[in-house]
Design an enzyme around this catalytic site. Sequence first.
Site, PDB file in Angstrom:
ATOM      1  N   ARG A 108       0.813  -1.208   0.000  1.00 12.44           N
ATOM      2  CA  ARG A 108       0.000   0.000   0.000  1.00 12.44           C
ATOM      3  C   ARG A 108       0.852   1.265   0.000  1.00 12.44           C
ATOM      4  NH1 ARG A 108      -3.105   2.014  -2.582  1.00 12.44           N
ATOM      5  NH2 ARG A 108      -4.074  -0.038  -2.603  1.00 12.44           N
ATOM      6  N   LYS A 143       0.594  25.062  -3.641  1.00 13.33           N
ATOM      7  CA  LYS A 143      -0.611  24.404  -3.120  1.00 13.33           C
ATOM      8  C   LYS A 143      -0.401  22.894  -3.151  1.00 13.33           C
ATOM      9  CE  LYS A 143      -3.518  28.227  -4.627  1.00 13.33           C
ATOM     10  NZ  LYS A 143      -4.541  28.702  -5.577  1.00 13.33           N
ATOM     11  N   LYS A 175       2.366  39.850  -2.969  1.00 11.77           N
ATOM     12  CA  LYS A 175       0.953  39.550  -3.206  1.00 11.77           C
ATOM     13  C   LYS A 175       0.069  40.690  -2.697  1.00 11.77           C
ATOM     14  CE  LYS A 175      -0.311  35.230  -2.781  1.00 11.77           C
ATOM     15  NZ  LYS A 175      -0.441  34.844  -4.199  1.00 11.77           N
ATOM     16  N   GLU A 204       2.177  40.752  -7.888  1.00  8.94           N
ATOM     17  CA  GLU A 204       0.812  40.359  -8.234  1.00  8.94           C
ATOM     18  C   GLU A 204      -0.102  41.576  -8.252  1.00  8.94           C
ATOM     19  OE1 GLU A 204      -1.503  36.943  -6.195  1.00  8.94           O
ATOM     20  OE2 GLU A 204      -2.286  38.777  -5.279  1.00  8.94           O
ATOM     21  N   ASP A 225      -3.700  38.379 -11.678  1.00 11.95           N
ATOM     22  CA  ASP A 225      -4.485  37.448 -10.882  1.00 11.95           C
ATOM     23  C   ASP A 225      -5.983  37.648 -11.115  1.00 11.95           C
ATOM     24  OD1 ASP A 225      -4.731  35.385  -8.884  1.00 11.95           O
ATOM     25  OD2 ASP A 225      -5.381  36.927  -7.490  1.00 11.95           O
TER      26      ASP A 225
END
Length: 290
Positions: A108, A143, A175, A204, A225
């Site tokens: 597994r 992410k 950002k 951004e 964005d």
Amino acid sequence: MKRAYTKPISETSEADYFPLAKMAWDEDCPDQDITSVSLFSPDQKAIAYLNAREEGILCGSGVTEVLSKLSDGDLQFNFFFKDGEKFAKGDMIAEIHGSLLSMLRVERILLNFLQYLSGISTSTRKIVDQYGSKGIMILDTRKTLPGYRKLAKYAVYCGGGSNHRLDLSEMAMIKDNHLALFGSAKIPVGKIRSNFPGRIVELEIDSLDQLEDALEAEPDVLMLDNFNIPDTRAAFQRIKEKNPKILIECSGRITPEKLEALSEFPGVGVSMGYLTHTTRFLDLGLDIRT
């Protein structure tokens, strides 16, 4: 086509797999495999075949170095494909020889690594094959599942995709939450260049209203964005006029369906969290024979 903003994740080492594989090893069997030790003797040998139940791109074979050591060398892995290579449905990807108990112990864990990482590589390859030829650079994001960052980005690379920054230390990205604290983008861009000369600086913006100020700041990469296509077109043209050296990146909930519209902008990077956070395990099976 460039394959990374900074350093591509084009290879991995045993050390990249070990913490996760060891955690999986301890998690999966904290004492004994009570089913297998009840049914089979410790000296029983077997052979296992790793088979493809659908076509895909292999990734994650490096985990076997760790699994071999954790099983005290009782298993020998022989792969017929390398990471990044395509296999067809029905292909035998690898053979495993050794202890039956060890084989059942790692089954597994092995499949979880290979199915997850090969799933990322396979979905990336499909997107790159369709849109990479149109001049779009398909980029990953941060992410990713905790601990899997480098392996997930390696899987994107194996699928033909390109790597964005690996971590917060590798390159700077200003950002919206950073930019909101300053009156002009020139201030944070200047501060970063002063503190970390030579590092790539990305900025951004989320509207055309911010474009002229962003161009004055002269970042290395300008991220658009959540821009719609008309605004992307206007920004693309203005950036090319004002400073064609600035790389353009599009982001914001981008799925494969949205890439067709972006293909009219050759040379742009498109960052897609989709590559790693919407991953389906590839269907692989391990068939054990005595």
